[in-house]
Design a protein around this motif. Structure first.
Motif, short mmCIF file in Angstrom:
data_model
loop_
_atom_site.label_atom_id
_atom_site.label_comp_id
_atom_site.label_asym_id
_atom_site.label_seq_id
_atom_site.Cartn_x
_atom_site.Cartn_y
_atom_site.Cartn_z
N LYS A 17 -10.39 9.95 -4.26
CA LYS A 17 -9.26 9.78 -3.34
C LYS A 17 -9.27 8.40 -2.70
O LYS A 17 -8.26 7.95 -2.18
CB LYS A 17 -9.32 10.85 -2.23
CG LYS A 17 -9.30 12.28 -2.78
CD LYS A 17 -8.07 12.53 -3.62
CE LYS A 17 -8.07 13.89 -4.26
NZ LYS A 17 -9.01 14.02 -5.36
N LEU A 53 0.33 4.50 0.24
CA LEU A 53 0.13 5.52 1.27
C LEU A 53 0.57 5.02 2.64
O LEU A 53 1.05 5.81 3.46
CB LEU A 53 -1.35 5.94 1.30
CG LEU A 53 -1.82 6.76 0.10
CD1 LEU A 53 -3.27 7.18 0.28
CD2 LEU A 53 -0.95 8.00 -0.11
N GLU A 69 1.40 2.30 -12.28
CA GLU A 69 2.27 1.80 -11.22
C GLU A 69 3.48 1.08 -11.80
O GLU A 69 4.55 1.06 -11.18
CB GLU A 69 1.50 0.85 -10.29
CG GLU A 69 0.70 1.54 -9.22
CD GLU A 69 0.24 0.58 -8.14
OE1 GLU A 69 0.36 -0.64 -8.34
OE2 GLU A 69 -0.24 1.05 -7.11
N ASN A 81 0.84 -1.19 0.00
CA ASN A 81 0.00 0.00 0.00
C ASN A 81 0.88 1.25 0.00
O ASN A 81 1.61 1.52 0.96
CB ASN A 81 -0.91 -0.02 1.24
CG ASN A 81 -1.94 1.09 1.23
OD1 ASN A 81 -1.62 2.26 1.04
ND2 ASN A 81 -3.19 0.73 1.46
N THR A 96 2.36 10.32 -3.31
CA THR A 96 1.06 10.89 -2.94
C THR A 96 0.25 11.25 -4.18
O THR A 96 -0.98 11.13 -4.19
CB THR A 96 1.23 12.13 -2.04
OG1 THR A 96 2.14 13.05 -2.67
CG2 THR A 96 1.76 11.75 -0.69
N ALA A 101 -7.13 4.70 -4.38
CA ALA A 101 -5.71 4.34 -4.36
C ALA A 101 -5.51 2.85 -4.18
O ALA A 101 -6.04 2.23 -3.27
CB ALA A 101 -5.01 5.08 -3.21
N GLY A 102 -4.74 2.27 -5.09
CA GLY A 102 -4.35 0.88 -4.95
C GLY A 102 -5.43 -0.13 -5.25
O GLY A 102 -5.27 -1.31 -5.00
N TYR A 147 0.09 9.62 -6.88
CA TYR A 147 -0.54 8.40 -7.40
C TYR A 147 -1.89 8.13 -6.74
O TYR A 147 -2.67 7.31 -7.23
CB TYR A 147 0.41 7.21 -7.21
CG TYR A 147 1.24 6.92 -8.44
CD1 TYR A 147 1.13 5.71 -9.11
CD2 TYR A 147 2.13 7.85 -8.94
CE1 TYR A 147 1.89 5.43 -10.24
CE2 TYR A 147 2.89 7.59 -10.06
CZ TYR A 147 2.76 6.38 -10.72
OH TYR A 147 3.51 6.12 -11.84
N SER A 148 -2.16 8.77 -5.61
CA SER A 148 -3.45 8.60 -4.94
C SER A 148 -4.32 9.85 -5.01
O SER A 148 -5.54 9.76 -5.02
CB SER A 148 -3.23 8.22 -3.47
OG SER A 148 -2.67 6.95 -3.35
#
Length: 442
Positions: A352, A162, A281, A160, A307, A355-356, A309-310
């Motif tokens: 937001k 973040l 990624e 992860n 950050t 992410a991931g 990337y999210s």
């Protein structure tokens, strides 16, 4: 300031067929050909793409950790860390909101879904039920709680971004606070960082294989014909994203002293990799390395890229508002201005939480539509067949947006080596190691 040594290619021009971007481009072309002529074979090649993405994801967490920790621990003024984070988030909020607005405006002007006259009752909710169920977990509170890892090791095990960042920043601060006693540890981390970036270079040689397998699967599974059935939406999205990159990001780049076209040329290998794998990624470690090589300060690169990337998903944001209005138009629903503004506000928050998440754009769209009941979530079945093709454009736009953000924030912080950036973007080889930059002429 201590830093991870960057190793560049020899100055001499290599034969064109040995260039990575040429190999990736050839691999994408061959993959599309095989997927079109022999669809079953194309689908069977999916493990090649999956294996390469897993290979890269395996090293993303340690690369982020090493870059952030060594960057922060090497800073003489720790108050700058807060300044970098504040400016980065201000940039993310403004540009991401503008991307949502661009998608909204284009959908209202072009109206790609108008005239389809789809009966909402004829849509099968079961087709998108899996995506809708995943979107229930993407609440703001749940997203914020998920940033905190259960254990330090857990952040690295899960990959992860973040969570790794959440641990890396205070660890880097703690290492800096103990002063000279932390220098031996910092030296070790710098050496390990060099090894990991060398590993990135090794793994990137397998990029053509991964791009070949991923693209063969995409065309074999969904077929080139599936694009034609929804050509208006796909074409509008690609055109909008291109305009956003060239006009909006281009204007931001020009205002900060560099050319968006030269930046795209500089990142051509990574962009082709993103295109082939539909995953930004896959090129994250290489982006961090190239941004530092281009003159951006390592602490800025370590904070802004992960950050971003999210929180800086320009392509995803354009897609969300454009796709939502396409569905509404296709089923004959006219959204009022208030409903469209609500859609925009919800999309700004729900994006937001993506992410991931695999298929993040599609899942986030489901989360957004559930809060705007005027548009049926089942309408997402209309775009499910071509979403894979649009995911490539989302990833490309997100990637370029994060590269621009890194250089802009670095300049705002007075930590951008402009001469080095100009040399790199002009195609001249960078020195073996970038000297630390504390301030520019601003």
């Amino acid at each position: 300031m201590a830093g991870i040594r960057q190793v560049d290619a020899p100055v001499g021009r290599r034969p064109w067929w040995t260039q990575l971007y040429v190999q990736v481009l050839v691999a994408i072309t061959l993959g599309a050909l095989i997927g079109h002529v022999w669809p079953a074979t194309g689908e069977a090649l999916k493990p090649l793409g999956d294996a390469f993405i897993k290979l890269v994801k395996m090293i993303i967490a340690p690369v982020i950790f090493l870059t952030v920790v060594t960057g922060i621990a090497g800073m003489r003024d720790l108050s700058k860390v807060g300044g970098v984070a504040g400016k980065a988030f201000a940039y993310f909020i403004v540009v991401s909101s503008f991307a949502l607005l661009v998608g909204l405006v284009v959908a209202n002007v072009v109206r790609p879904g108008a005239g389809m006259n789809i009966d909402p009752a004829s849509l099968d909710p079961a087709v998108v039920a899996g995506y809708a169920s995943k979107s229930h977990d993407m609440t703001i509170v749940g997203f914020l709680m998920d940033i905190i890892p259960s254990t330090v090791a857990g952040a690295f095990v899960d990959g992860n971004i973040l969570q790794v960042l959440f641990f890396s920043i205070p660890f880097g601060l703690a290492l800096a606070m103990i002063g000279d006693r932390g220098q031996p540890a910092l030296d070790v981390l710098n050496s390990v960082g060099e090894a990991f970036f060398r590993l990135v270079a090794i793994f990137m040689r397998a990029a053509p294989v991964g791009a070949f397998g991923a693209f063969a699967f995409t065309v074999g599974k969904y077929g080139i014909e599936s694009i034609l059935s929804l050509a208006a939406l796909v074409g509008t999205f690609y055109a909008t994203s291109l305009i956003f990159v060239l006009v909006v990001l281009g204007a931001i780049a020009a205002a900060n002293g560099f050319s968006i076209l030269k930046l795209i040329r500089y990142l051509k290998e990574e962009l082709l990799l993103v295109l082939g794998t539909s995953s930004s990624e896959a090129a994250l470690p290489s982006l961090m390395e190239k941004m530092e090589r281009a003159g951006a300060a390592k602490p800025v690169v370590g904070l802004v890229v992960p950050t971003g990337y999210s929180f800086n998903l320009d392509g995803t944001n354009i897609y969300m508002t454009l796709a939502a209005l396409f569905i509404a138009q296709a089923v004959g629903i006219d959204l009022s201005l208030q409903e469209q503004l609500l859609l925009l506000a919800v999309a700004m928050l729900s994006s937001k939480g993506a992410a991931g998440v695999t298929g993040a754009g599609f899942i986030t769209l489901a989360a957004t539509l559930q809060v705007v009941p005027s548009v049926p979530v089942a309408g997402m079945a209309l775009i499910l067949g071509v979403d894979r093709f649009m995911s490539e454009c989302r990833a490309l736009t997100n990637f370029i947006g994060n590269a621009v953000a890194t250089l802009v924030v670095s300049r705002w912080e007075g930590q951008l080596d402009r001469e080095r950036l100009a040399e790199v973007l002009a195609g001249r080889p960078a020195p073996v190691a970038a000297p630390p930059v504390e301030a520019d002429a601003d």
